[in-house]
Write an enzyme that holds these catalytic residues in place. Structure first.
Site, PDB file in Angstrom:
ATOM      1  CG  HIS A 166      31.461  40.279  33.581  1.00 11.78           C
ATOM      2  ND1 HIS A 166      30.120  40.283  33.844  1.00 11.78           N
ATOM      3  CD2 HIS A 166      31.594  40.708  32.305  1.00 11.78           C
ATOM      4  CE1 HIS A 166      29.459  40.672  32.761  1.00 11.78           C
ATOM      5  NE2 HIS A 166      30.344  40.938  31.809  1.00 11.78           N
ATOM      6  CG  ASP A 374      32.588  36.464  43.323  1.00 10.89           C
ATOM      7  OD1 ASP A 374      32.793  36.502  42.096  1.00 10.89           O
ATOM      8  OD2 ASP A 374      31.847  35.615  43.872  1.00 10.89           O
TER       9      ASP A 374
HETATM   10  P1  ADQ Z   1      30.710  33.738  38.282  1.00  8.85           P
HETATM   11  O1  ADQ Z   1      32.088  33.552  38.815  1.00  8.85           O
HETATM   12  O2  ADQ Z   1      30.188  32.639  37.490  1.00  8.85           O
HETATM   13  O3  ADQ Z   1      30.558  35.097  37.439  1.00  8.85           O
HETATM   14  P2  ADQ Z   1      28.392  34.471  40.056  1.00  8.85           P
HETATM   15  O4  ADQ Z   1      28.216  35.918  39.931  1.00  8.85           O
HETATM   16  O5  ADQ Z   1      28.164  34.007  41.447  1.00  8.85           O
HETATM   17  O6  ADQ Z   1      29.839  33.979  39.648  1.00  8.85           O
HETATM   18  O7  ADQ Z   1      27.395  33.740  39.110  1.00  8.85           O
HETATM   19  C1  ADQ Z   1      27.196  32.366  39.186  1.00  8.85           C
HETATM   20  C2  ADQ Z   1      25.892  31.995  38.486  1.00  8.85           C
HETATM   21  O8  ADQ Z   1      25.829  30.592  38.363  1.00  8.85           O
HETATM   22  C3  ADQ Z   1      24.686  32.436  39.264  1.00  8.85           C
HETATM   23  O9  ADQ Z   1      23.719  32.937  38.383  1.00  8.85           O
HETATM   24  C4  ADQ Z   1      24.185  31.154  39.952  1.00  8.85           C
HETATM   25  O10 ADQ Z   1      22.813  31.090  40.094  1.00  8.85           O
HETATM   26  C5  ADQ Z   1      24.639  30.089  38.983  1.00  8.85           C
HETATM   27  N1  ADQ Z   1      25.006  28.856  39.696  1.00  8.85           N
HETATM   28  C6  ADQ Z   1      26.013  28.669  40.558  1.00  8.85           C
HETATM   29  N2  ADQ Z   1      26.010  27.399  41.010  1.00  8.85           N
HETATM   30  C7  ADQ Z   1      24.991  26.769  40.421  1.00  8.85           C
HETATM   31  C8  ADQ Z   1      24.488  25.454  40.464  1.00  8.85           C
HETATM   32  N3  ADQ Z   1      25.031  24.473  41.206  1.00  8.85           N
HETATM   33  N4  ADQ Z   1      23.432  25.172  39.704  1.00  8.85           N
HETATM   34  C9  ADQ Z   1      22.889  26.127  38.936  1.00  8.85           C
HETATM   35  N5  ADQ Z   1      23.299  27.345  38.857  1.00  8.85           N
HETATM   36  C10 ADQ Z   1      24.350  27.699  39.586  1.00  8.85           C
HETATM   37  C11 ADQ Z   1      31.406  36.202  37.011  1.00  8.85           C
HETATM   38  C12 ADQ Z   1      32.166  36.893  38.145  1.00  8.85           C
HETATM   39  C13 ADQ Z   1      31.199  37.366  39.185  1.00  8.85           C
HETATM   40  C14 ADQ Z   1      30.153  38.281  38.570  1.00  8.85           C
HETATM   41  C15 ADQ Z   1      29.531  37.643  37.353  1.00  8.85           C
HETATM   42  C16 ADQ Z   1      28.622  38.605  36.595  1.00  8.85           C
HETATM   43  O11 ADQ Z   1      33.123  36.008  38.708  1.00  8.85           O
HETATM   44  O12 ADQ Z   1      31.877  38.020  40.243  1.00  8.85           O
HETATM   45  O13 ADQ Z   1      29.145  38.535  39.514  1.00  8.85           O
HETATM   46  O14 ADQ Z   1      30.523  37.195  36.441  1.00  8.85           O
HETATM   47  O15 ADQ Z   1      29.275  39.783  36.294  1.00  8.85           O
END
Ligand code: ADQ
Length: 738
Positions: A166, A374
């Site tokens: 991921h 990311d």
């Molecule tokens: P993450 O590093 O967790 O995932 P991301 O893809 O942005 O990063 O996902 C974050 C999730 O958390 C999103 O669904 C978002 O809605 C939720 N979120 C963030 N802040 C929040 C808040 N304050 N309250 C509620 N919800 C919140 C890892 C990798 C990424 C990759 C994903 C999936 O680092 O690059 O996209 O896995 O493969």
């Protein structure tokens, strides 16, 4: 069809200890949302860590976990607290996470954490072994479990295993910093299908395979351990309905959206949603916002940045410092620019509900997604899914994996704060038609490439990749059945043994001159050549001088130099396979090789009696491969219709006489030998393949290494080859055949 077994570090439910006992919390992350329906449809199981494990058995907790296993098909892998700490907080989050996000300066490496990482991966394997059935599909997720594929493969060689990373896979220059890099790559090579978020991550892996393990690969696959591993770039999607669906049917979301519109009426809303992590670029964004307010005073009072940030990984110093920095930057912004009726930054430092999140996505004029690095970034896709009127603008970092498929966004380099500020200004000024057009295209893609199509594609690829292995023609070469070979050797009255030298009896050295045989190896060859019933030949690309100086004294041993151009019979006389022709060709070819040598630091040119060789083993591997291709095609043109040809070997290009080959030389020698029931040939590169063909299907032809070959069998390394030879010697000494 087989069941699907999903394996990830965390289960989609977490157990938390509260004052009233254990409480189960369901994860709302994208992975859980996407995988749960896919898992159910495939009659699956999910294996993962359930959260904090108490030091002593807790009956109530165990009861809950048993119920999860029965009803939810969630299988818990409990880890001892110190293992969990070293594995998750240690190696996974303080070593792999910063390194894979291109922050080598934030990496800490602690051998104890590494041990925990190995222990945790092993524990996952043990739990899986109690559950796996023959036809299951195993889908392992993410950087926490990189050793698991190979661990499983060792216990269950035929099982179908896929892996999805991921987070980014870093450039090989960065990956190589990792102290245990080889183990991690070998761990991943236990899979049938290995997928990444983007092509660039996939290319980085291929480059690391080459630089760290010396393993060449194709765009779409790599050969390892006698298997073909499928390589793919497969960007993850979201479950769009989980977000945009709330805008239709959820009263809570509706209420919040109305509230937001009222509260920020007349102001433009910029939205940022992140976990507090140094990869997410929060301070950079805040500084760019400050630049925006400085350079465009007319925006003051008219824009608001809503920064939602969930704290994560507390206790780790880098994260503590980051939290302080963010607090200070926001404090300064609000203090320096704020007025009684305008707060420039609204800071929400906690996880918010889905309804609150969706309302914010829908209400914002700009979705500002600016990670420094990311894997994908789901926030960008969630924002787009919620922009149903198409009025918003996505500003996206070019370092998010999402940038590779979201070209209609305004892309920024988050490190360039000045130009990021200018882009935000541009986003705010973008005409409505352009906004709708761009957002429309983005939305269509987000809806189409969703989490379900992503999971289905991965599973289809995995099934195909494994089907090629399981039902395809019997894999060649197969691992040498050593006991059977020894038995056949034992039974035979006469035996022929053909051995290659470099890469077969000795591992490759940087410079060809440094791969001397040890005394022990010379003694071994002596012993092997001693028996009158054994006819042994050493066939090499080396010159006759080198072979004579090393093995000249070994009685009974035949030598073949320069891949067959010259040979020495057991009587000790050298002869040429054919009468040698003019050798002025070297004067024409040498300048070409020298030209390539000058461009490639670390490469050397070797001159032999019948050939010229350009070796690039000590050069930069990618540059070396690239130049070798170029040299190969230059020589091909130049040598057309001559008696010379150019051969690509392992890290060398050789120009030699076309008639010189090992098969012909070996057969010339064997003309003088009695027919043999046991015939063995061992070799490690292209020059040995003709001999394998010539000896045919009833000979023991053995390729050393992992590459495809026409040999019947394989052994993995010179070490394995030598220990096999030692077994033969032992057999001839202890149980002489009379
Ligand atoms: P993450 O590093 O967790 O995932 P991301 O893809 O942005 O990063 O996902 C974050 C999730 O958390 C999103 O669904 C978002 O809605 C939720 N979120 C963030 N802040 C929040 C808040 N304050 N309250 C509620 N919800 C919140 C890892 C990798 C990424 C990759 C994903 C999936 O680092 O690059 O996209 O896995 O493969």
């Amino acid at each position: 069809m087989g069941r699907l077994i999903v394996v990830s570090n965390r289960l989609p439910m977490t157990l938390r200890r509260t004052r009233d006992g254990w409480r189960a919390e369901r994860s709302t992350g994208g992975l859980a949302t996407a995988m749960m329906p896919v898992m159910r449809r495939n009659n699956g199981l999910w294996v993962g860590w359930p959260g904090e494990t108490p030091p002593a058995v807790d009956a109530r907790r165990q009861e809950l976990l048993d119920r999860w296993a029965r009803r939810e098909r969630l299988i818990a892998v409990d880890l001892a607290p110190e293992v969990a700490r070293g594995f998750y907080e240690g190696f996974a989050n303080q070593t792999l996470w910063p390194l894979f996000h291109f922050f080598p300066s934030h990496v800490t490496f602690d051998p104890v954490s590494w041990d925990s990482y190995v222990a945790a991966n092993t524990r996952f394997m043990q739990v899986l072994l109690t559950r796996i059935e023959k036809d299951d599909l195993i889908w392992i997720h993410d950087y926490h479990l990189m050793l698991l594929p190979q661990l499983l493969r060792e216990s269950l060689p035929d099982i179908r295993i896929g892996f999805f990373l991921h987070i980014p896979f870093p450039a090989s220059e960065v990956f190589r910093v990792l102290p245990r890099r080889e183990e991690l790559l070998r761990g991943l090579l236990g899979t049938d299908c290995l997928a990444f978020q983007t092509h660039s991550h996939l290319q980085n892996l291929r480059s690391s395979l080459l630089r760290v393990l010396g393993l060449s690969s194709r765009m779409d696959c790599v050969q390892y351990g006698g298997r073909t591993i499928r390589l793919e770039a497969l960007p993850i999607g979201i479950a769009p309905e989980e977000f945009s669906g709330l805008l239709d049917s959820d009263p809570e979301t509706d209420r919040r959206l109305k509230e937001l519109r009222q509260r920020f009426a007349g102001r433009r809303l910029l939205l940022a949603v992140d976990r507090v992590d140094f990869t997410k670029g929060i301070p950079e964004r805040l500084r760019a916002y400050r630049r925006l307010l400085e350079r465009s005073p007319d925006l003051r009072g008219k824009v608001v940045l809503v920064q939602v940030a969930v704290p994560s990984r507390s206790g780790v110093p880098v994260y503590e410092n980051l939290r302080h920095e963010v607090n200070e930057l926001i404090g300064a912004l609000n203090g320096d620019f704020g007025t009684p009726d305008w707060t420039p930054v609204v800071y929400i430092r906690r996880a918010i509900s889905r309804a609150e999140l969706v309302a914010l996505y829908a209400a914002s004029d700009v979705g500002w997604v600016a990670p420094l690095r990311d894997g994908m970034n789901l926030v960008s896709k969630e924002y787009v899914a919620c922009q149903r009127d198409g009025n918003g603008v996505l500003v996206l970092s070019e370092f998010a994996g999402a940038a590779a498929e979201m070209g209609e966004a305004l892309l920024v380099n988050p490190y360039d704060e000045e130009r990021t500020a200018a882009t935000i200004e541009k986003a705010l000024d973008q005409p409505i038609e352009e906004r709708r057009e761009r957002m429309g295209a983005l939305r269509r893609r987000v809806l189409r490439n969703n989490a379900f199509t992503w999971a289905d594609r991965f599973l289809t690829l995995l099934r195909e990749a494994a089907a090629g292995r399981v039902t395809g023609p019997v894999e060649r070469p197969q691992t040498l059945p050593i006991e059977r070979a020894i038995e056949s050797f034992h039974q035979a009255r006469e035996r022929w043994i053909f051995l290659d030298y470099d890469g077969t009896l000795v591992p490759f050295a940087g410079h060809p001159r440094t791969a001397w045989p040890t005394d022990a190896l010379i003694r071994q060859i002596e012993e092997l050549s001693r028996s009158e019933r054994q006819h042994v030949a050493l066939l090499s690309g080396r010159s006759r001088e080198e072979l004579s100086s090393w093995f000249g004294g070994v009685k009974g041993l035949c030598l073949v130099a320069e891949h067959g151009a010259a040979l020495r019979t057991a009587d000790g006389d050298w002869e040429s396979l054919r009468p040698s022709g003019p050798i002025d060709w070297k004067e024409r070819v040498r300048p070409v090789l020298e030209h390539f040598g000058d461009r490639t630091p670390g490469s050397v040119i070797e001159e032999k009696e019948f050939s010229l060789v350009w070796h690039y083993r000590m050069s930069d591997p990618e540059f070396g491969e690239w130049l070798a291709n170029e040299l190969g095609s230059t020589l091909e043109e130049m040598l057309a219709e001559t008696e010379l040809h150019a051969v690509r070997g392992k890290k060398y290009v050789e120009v030699k006489l076309a008639w010189a080959n090992k098969a012909e030389a070996a057969l010339r020698l064997a003309e003088k030998w009695p027919p043999a029931e046991f015939r063995l040939a061992m070799g490690d590169d292209g020059s040995d393949e003709e001999l394998f063909d010539h000896l045919g299907e009833d000979a023991w032809t053995v390729r050393i290494g992992v590459e495809p070959s026409r040999a019947r069998y394989r052994l993995l390394s010179p070490e394995d080859a030598l220990s096999f030879i030692q077994r033969l010697i032992h057999m001839q000494a202890v149980l002489p055949v009379t």
